[in-house]
Design a protein around this motif. Structure first.
Motif, short mmCIF file in Angstrom:
data_model
loop_
_atom_site.label_atom_id
_atom_site.label_comp_id
_atom_site.label_asym_id
_atom_site.label_seq_id
_atom_site.Cartn_x
_atom_site.Cartn_y
_atom_site.Cartn_z
N TRP A 57 0.86 -1.18 0.00
CA TRP A 57 0.00 0.00 0.00
C TRP A 57 0.90 1.23 0.00
O TRP A 57 1.43 1.62 1.03
CB TRP A 57 -0.92 0.02 1.23
CG TRP A 57 -2.05 -0.96 1.14
CD1 TRP A 57 -2.11 -2.18 1.70
CD2 TRP A 57 -3.27 -0.77 0.45
NE1 TRP A 57 -3.30 -2.79 1.40
CE2 TRP A 57 -4.04 -1.93 0.63
CE3 TRP A 57 -3.80 0.26 -0.32
CZ2 TRP A 57 -5.31 -2.08 0.08
CZ3 TRP A 57 -5.07 0.10 -0.86
CH2 TRP A 57 -5.80 -1.06 -0.66
N THR A 58 1.09 1.80 -1.16
CA THR A 58 1.88 3.02 -1.27
C THR A 58 1.03 4.21 -0.85
O THR A 58 -0.20 4.11 -0.76
CB THR A 58 2.39 3.22 -2.71
OG1 THR A 58 1.26 3.37 -3.56
CG2 THR A 58 3.24 2.05 -3.16
N ASP A 59 1.69 5.33 -0.61
CA ASP A 59 0.95 6.53 -0.21
C ASP A 59 -0.05 6.96 -1.28
O ASP A 59 -1.16 7.41 -0.97
CB ASP A 59 1.92 7.68 0.08
CG ASP A 59 2.74 7.42 1.33
OD1 ASP A 59 2.27 6.64 2.19
OD2 ASP A 59 3.84 8.00 1.45
N GLU A 60 0.33 6.82 -2.56
CA GLU A 60 -0.57 7.20 -3.66
C GLU A 60 -1.81 6.31 -3.67
O GLU A 60 -2.94 6.78 -3.86
CB GLU A 60 0.15 7.10 -5.01
CG GLU A 60 1.29 8.08 -5.18
CD GLU A 60 2.59 7.56 -4.58
OE1 GLU A 60 2.75 6.31 -4.47
OE2 GLU A 60 3.42 8.39 -4.20
N ARG A 61 -1.60 4.99 -3.47
CA ARG A 61 -2.73 4.06 -3.49
C ARG A 61 -3.64 4.29 -2.28
O ARG A 61 -4.86 4.17 -2.39
CB ARG A 61 -2.22 2.62 -3.53
CG ARG A 61 -1.57 2.27 -4.87
CD ARG A 61 -0.92 0.91 -4.83
NE ARG A 61 -1.83 -0.20 -4.75
CZ ARG A 61 -2.42 -0.80 -5.80
NH1 ARG A 61 -2.15 -0.38 -7.02
NH2 ARG A 61 -3.23 -1.82 -5.63
N VAL A 62 -3.06 4.62 -1.13
CA VAL A 62 -3.86 4.90 0.06
C VAL A 62 -4.70 6.16 -0.16
O VAL A 62 -5.88 6.20 0.20
CB VAL A 62 -2.96 5.03 1.31
CG1 VAL A 62 -3.75 5.54 2.50
CG2 VAL A 62 -2.33 3.69 1.64
N GLU A 63 -4.11 7.18 -0.76
CA GLU A 63 -4.86 8.41 -1.04
C GLU A 63 -5.99 8.15 -2.02
O GLU A 63 -7.10 8.68 -1.88
CB GLU A 63 -3.92 9.51 -1.55
CG GLU A 63 -3.05 10.11 -0.49
CD GLU A 63 -3.85 10.64 0.70
OE1 GLU A 63 -4.87 11.32 0.51
OE2 GLU A 63 -3.45 10.33 1.85
N LEU A 64 -5.71 7.34 -3.05
CA LEU A 64 -6.75 6.99 -4.01
C LEU A 64 -7.86 6.20 -3.32
O LEU A 64 -9.05 6.42 -3.58
CB LEU A 64 -6.16 6.20 -5.18
CG LEU A 64 -7.12 5.81 -6.30
CD1 LEU A 64 -7.79 7.04 -6.91
CD2 LEU A 64 -6.40 5.01 -7.37
N ARG B 287 -8.73 6.43 -0.13
CA ARG B 287 -9.50 7.39 0.66
C ARG B 287 -10.47 8.17 -0.20
O ARG B 287 -11.62 8.38 0.16
CB ARG B 287 -8.56 8.36 1.38
CG ARG B 287 -7.78 7.78 2.51
CD ARG B 287 -6.87 8.85 3.10
NE ARG B 287 -5.90 8.34 4.02
CZ ARG B 287 -6.05 8.32 5.35
NH1 ARG B 287 -7.15 8.79 5.88
NH2 ARG B 287 -5.12 7.82 6.12
N LYS B 288 -9.99 8.62 -1.37
CA LYS B 288 -10.82 9.42 -2.28
C LYS B 288 -12.01 8.60 -2.79
O LYS B 288 -13.16 9.04 -2.74
CB LYS B 288 -9.97 9.92 -3.45
CG LYS B 288 -10.75 10.70 -4.49
CD LYS B 288 -9.83 11.07 -5.65
CE LYS B 288 -10.59 11.57 -6.83
NZ LYS B 288 -11.16 10.53 -7.65
N SER C 276 -14.54 7.89 0.00
CA SER C 276 -15.35 9.06 0.35
C SER C 276 -16.38 9.37 -0.73
O SER C 276 -17.40 9.98 -0.46
CB SER C 276 -14.47 10.28 0.60
OG SER C 276 -13.82 10.66 -0.59
N LEU D 159 -7.42 2.05 8.50
CA LEU D 159 -7.34 3.51 8.40
C LEU D 159 -8.45 4.19 9.18
O LEU D 159 -8.47 5.41 9.28
CB LEU D 159 -7.40 3.94 6.92
CG LEU D 159 -6.22 3.53 6.05
CD1 LEU D 159 -6.50 3.84 4.59
CD2 LEU D 159 -4.95 4.23 6.51
#
Length: 172
Positions: A3-10, A12-13, A16, A43
């Motif tokens: 789980w990279t930071d980019e994949r985690v942000e995606l 979350r997006k 939501s 998370l």
């Protein structure tokens, strides 16, 4: 799969926005639905948004009344429901008595045998073992008449105990 930071942000997006875990897994690629659900829980993502904010809809039935009205009508059949903590289902009282749905076969020329009122220790292989009364009471006994060769009951009680399969199907 990491789980990279980019994949985690995606994640979350998309979460939501109200996408399902299966849809998010398909967009991320290389991750299962369960992995998405697990990451969402780790998370502590909650309070999902909706893709389209639609007001609560009422489905119409054939008669034109709403489903909620029919549920309300069914709820009026309940007289009293206690709101205490615990097994409250057993405390519910209804206005109407339940209707028995048992098929009763027409009885033709049946002679009801006179019970011999045998106790449990008096039963043999050849006596009818049909119980009479409440097992917890003092006057509990068994039929005791001559049993048929094919089972534990006399002819009369065997007819009560065993129904042909065709009649059982018809009663449903």
């Amino acid at each position: 799969m990491n789980w990279t930071d980019e994949r985690v942000e995606l994640l979350r997006k998309l979460w939501s926005e109200g996408l399902s875990a299966s849809q998010i897994a398909a967009q991320l690629g290389g991750v299962s639905r369960n992995a998405v659900i697990g990451k969402v829980h780790r998370l502590k993502l909650s309070g999902r948004g909706r893709a389209t904010a639609t007001p609560a809809r009422q489905k119409k039935t054939a008669q034109g009344s709403t489903v909620q009205k029919s549920v309300a009508r069914a709820a009026t059949a309940v007289r009293h429901v206690t709101t205490s903590i615990g097994a409250t289902a057993l405390q519910t009282q209804f206005d109407a008595e339940p209707v028995a749905r048992h098929y009763v076969r027409p009885v033709e020329n049946v002679v009801v045998p006179i019970s011999r009122h045998l106790q449990l220790v008096e039963l043999t292989e050849r006596t009818c073992k049909w119980p009479n009364g409440d097992p917890l009471s003092e006057d509990f006994n068994f039929c005791g008449n001559e049993a048929a060769e094919t089972g534990p009951y006399c002819k009369y009680h065997a007819r009560l105990a065993f129904q042909p399969a065709s009649e059982r199907r018809r009663s449903r």
